[in-house]
Design an enzyme around this catalytic site. Structure first.
Site, PDB file in Angstrom:
ATOM      1  CB  CYS A  57      -6.162  -0.657   5.223  1.00 13.68           C
ATOM      2  SG  CYS A  57      -4.460  -1.210   5.306  1.00 13.68           S
TER       3      CYS A  57
ATOM      4  CB  THR B 186     -22.039  -1.084 -27.738  1.00 16.50           C
ATOM      5  OG1 THR B 186     -22.075  -2.184 -28.630  1.00 16.50           O
ATOM      6  CG2 THR B 186     -21.489  -1.520 -26.402  1.00 16.50           C
TER       7      THR B 186
ATOM      8  CD  GLU C 166     -11.969   3.230 -27.074  1.00 22.22           C
ATOM      9  OE1 GLU C 166     -11.910   3.356 -28.311  1.00 22.22           O
ATOM     10  OE2 GLU C 166     -10.976   3.304 -26.330  1.00 22.22           O
TER      11      GLU C 166
ATOM     12  NE  ARG D 271      -8.272   2.269 -26.687  1.00 23.14           N
ATOM     13  CZ  ARG D 271      -8.050   1.927 -27.940  1.00 23.14           C
ATOM     14  NH1 ARG D 271      -6.873   1.410 -28.291  1.00 23.14           N
ATOM     15  NH2 ARG D 271      -8.983   2.100 -28.859  1.00 23.14           N
TER      16      ARG D 271
ATOM     17  CD  GLU E 137      -1.807   4.316   3.549  1.00 23.89           C
ATOM     18  OE1 GLU E 137      -1.438   3.497   2.684  1.00 23.89           O
ATOM     19  OE2 GLU E 137      -2.998   4.466   3.842  1.00 23.89           O
TER      20      GLU E 137
ATOM     21  CB  CYS F  97      -1.867   1.715   6.076  1.00 22.38           C
ATOM     22  SG  CYS F  97      -1.402   0.788   4.616  1.00 22.38           S
TER      23      CYS F  97
ATOM     24  CG  HIS G 284      -1.963  -1.092   1.187  1.00 23.27           C
ATOM     25  ND1 HIS G 284      -2.883  -1.289   2.183  1.00 23.27           N
ATOM     26  CD2 HIS G 284      -2.257  -2.026   0.231  1.00 23.27           C
ATOM     27  CE1 HIS G 284      -3.699  -2.291   1.861  1.00 23.27           C
ATOM     28  NE2 HIS G 284      -3.326  -2.763   0.679  1.00 23.27           N
TER      29      HIS G 284
ATOM     30  CB  THR H  13     -17.454  -1.750 -33.032  1.00 22.89           C
ATOM     31  OG1 THR H  13     -18.550  -0.850 -33.024  1.00 22.89           O
ATOM     32  CG2 THR H  13     -16.157  -0.989 -32.983  1.00 22.89           C
TER      33      THR H  13
HETATM   34  C1  AOF Z   1      -4.430   1.672   2.223  1.00 27.06           C
HETATM   35  N1  AOF Z   1      -3.463   2.104   1.376  1.00 27.06           N
HETATM   36  O1  AOF Z   1      -2.474   2.161  -0.622  1.00 27.06           O
HETATM   37  C2  AOF Z   1      -4.439   0.899  -0.420  1.00 27.06           C
HETATM   38  C3  AOF Z   1      -5.472   0.477   0.463  1.00 27.06           C
HETATM   39  O2  AOF Z   1      -5.915  -7.112  -0.044  1.00 27.06           O
HETATM   40  P1  AOF Z   1      -5.228  -6.091   0.794  1.00 27.06           P
HETATM   41  O3  AOF Z   1      -4.757  -6.589   2.103  1.00 27.06           O
HETATM   42  O4  AOF Z   1      -4.146  -5.370   0.032  1.00 27.06           O
HETATM   43  O5  AOF Z   1      -6.341  -5.002   1.150  1.00 27.06           O
HETATM   44  C4  AOF Z   1      -7.102  -4.393   0.163  1.00 27.06           C
HETATM   45  C5  AOF Z   1      -7.864  -3.256   0.770  1.00 27.06           C
HETATM   46  O6  AOF Z   1      -6.921  -2.300   1.258  1.00 27.06           O
HETATM   47  C6  AOF Z   1      -8.724  -2.465  -0.212  1.00 27.06           C
HETATM   48  O7  AOF Z   1     -10.014  -2.989  -0.320  1.00 27.06           O
HETATM   49  C7  AOF Z   1      -8.764  -1.114   0.457  1.00 27.06           C
HETATM   50  O8  AOF Z   1      -9.647  -1.150   1.560  1.00 27.06           O
HETATM   51  C8  AOF Z   1      -7.361  -0.996   1.016  1.00 27.06           C
HETATM   52  N2  AOF Z   1      -6.460  -0.341   0.054  1.00 27.06           N
HETATM   53  N3  AOF Z   1      -5.438   0.914   1.741  1.00 27.06           N
HETATM   54  O9  AOF Z   1      -4.369   1.922   3.426  1.00 27.06           O
HETATM   55  C9  AOF Z   1      -3.410   1.754   0.092  1.00 27.06           C
HETATM   56  N4  AOF Z   1      -4.397   0.497  -1.718  1.00 27.06           N
HETATM   57 ZN    ZN Z   2      -3.147  -0.227   3.888  1.00 26.99          ZN
END
Ligand code: AOF
Ligand code: ZN
Length: 375
Positions: free
Chosen positions: A79, A315, A310, A188, A56, A88, A54, A200
């Site tokens: 999280c 569509t 697209e 994209r 942090e 985090c 993540h 398409t």
């Molecule tokens: C954060 N910082 O940069 C991100 C977060 O499967 P895991 O353990 O990696 O957890 C996924 C969950 O973590 C995701 O659903 C969201 O709640 C969080 N993502 N959280 O503190 C981050 N990418």
């Molecule tokens: Zn996290």
């Protein structure tokens, strides 16, 4: 402490940073984090490609000792759960951060407010909701999948000066210029999946990949609404299915092709096409291709958070009529198509109600207007 203009400036920078890995963090959101000490950025990171680590812990590692007493700016609530990585919120506490400024709270039921309470219980000052509208926009894919169980849908249309999106029976017709096309390539690259109808796919024989140097690895999954498995084995999509995934959405009962093509195929025709497509690396998903409200949750379950529709006109109409378009990107080009044009399902004068105009940008001679669904 209340929110200052400095807070908004640093949060704007964190949001910009978060966009760097949009579409490259699988089902995880791309989050931006800055660690700021005495007005100076001492650590910064975005969720790693693939989704972990993540943001942090990476930003904290860069800041090191300087994180003590610092302010962390995070685009999503840190999280609180022990998932594939430790929480985090715990890392922010352990490094001795004094204040955490958050843009958007996390709807993930494992987190949802718990990240903020963990920080507060540890004596950290927390301010949430800073530049929330911008933060939500940058996290739109993740938030839509979490709260609506479907991907965030962008409809992109390129319309000529006379309101056409192509010319009947002519395959790909250049409407926008190179600058707009480069912008669409960037779009994209930050999107998980791209979708077109079988009409398409047959008439344009598109690749639907990202060709911008350096971004080739970030082509979206390519999806074709192909009720009767009519995509030719010689199409560019099938020929490249081993390099960039192709999913065909076929009717559950794989209905015979219409009568226009002569004799309808027999069951064994369909079986042999299915076998040949699968042997070429194409995945076939059986799901009513005319019901986006059924298809989209199925895509969300596969971790697809953002979808770019697209074309073609049918569509686009299908998604518009189902009320399942979140954003419209309308390119208007000075080119005139004339005779035999295929009319655009939409122009700047008939944007459906409920959409707000978000801005206009020029790319060469082409004008992009962006509209966003309000709620
Ligand atoms: C954060 N910082 O940069 C991100 C977060 O499967 P895991 O353990 O990696 O957890 C996924 C969950 O973590 C995701 O659903 C969201 O709640 C969080 N993502 N959280 O503190 C981050 N990418
Ligand atoms: Zn996290």
């Amino acid at each position: 402490m209340s929110i200052s203009p400095h807070d908004e400036r640093f949060m704007a920078a964190a949001i910009r940073l978060s966009r760097a890995h949009l579409g490259r963090t699988a089902s995880n959101p791309s989050v931006g984090c800055l660690i700021v000490k005495d007005g100076v950025i001492v650590g910064q990171a975005v969720t790693a490609i693939g989704g972990r680590p993540h943001a942090e812990p990476q930003a904290l590692a860069e800041a090191g000792e300087r994180a003590r007493g610092a302010t962390a700016y995070v685009t999503l609530e840190p999280c609180s759960h022990h998932g594939k990585t430790p929480p985090c919120a715990e890392a922010l506490i352990a490094y001795g951060v004094a204040r955490v400024v958050i843009s958007v709270t996390d709807p993930d039921p494992r987190v949802s407010g718990r990240g903020i309470s963990m920080l507060r219980e540890a004596g950290i000052e927390v301010d949430a909701g800073v530049l929330e509208a911008d933060g939500r926009r940058a996290l739109a894919g993740y938030l839509t999948r979490q709260t609506k169980n479907r991907p965030y849908v962008t409809l992109k249309l390129a319309v000529s000066a006379d309101g056409m999106i192509g010319r009947q029976g002519e395959g790909q017709v250049a409407i926008t210029g190179p600058e707009a096309r480069a912008e669409v390539q960037a779009l994209r690259a930050e999107t998980d999946a791209i979708l077109v109808g079988i009409g398409t796919a047959i008439s344009d024989d598109p690749l639907l990949t990202v060709r911008t140097p350096g971004l080739e690895a970030y082509s979206p999954v390519r999806i074709v609404l192909d009720p009767a498995l009519a995509l030719p084995l010689t199409s560019k999509l099938v020929e490249t299915a081993r390099e960039v995934p192709v999913i065909l959405v076929a009717s559950e009962d794989v209905s015979p092709l219409g009568s226009e093509g002569g004799t309808p195929p027999t069951v064994s025709d369909i079986d042999s096409r299915r076998t040949a497509l699968e042997a070429a690396g194409v995945e076939i998903v059986y799901c009513n291709p005319y019901h986006p409200e059924v298809l989209l949750p199925a895509l969300a379950t596969r971790g697809i958070s953002s979808l770019l529709v697209e074309g073609g006109a049918k569509t686009a109409k299908l998604f518009l009529q189902a009320g399942l378009v979140d954003r419209i990107q309308l390119y208007q080009a000075p080119v005139v198509i004339g005779e035999g044009g295929i009319e655009s399902p939409l122009d700047a004068t008939d944007i459906p109600s409920g959409f707000a105009h978000r801005g206009t940008h020029m790319f060469g001679a082409d004008r992009l207007d962006e509209y966003e669904r309000e709620n």
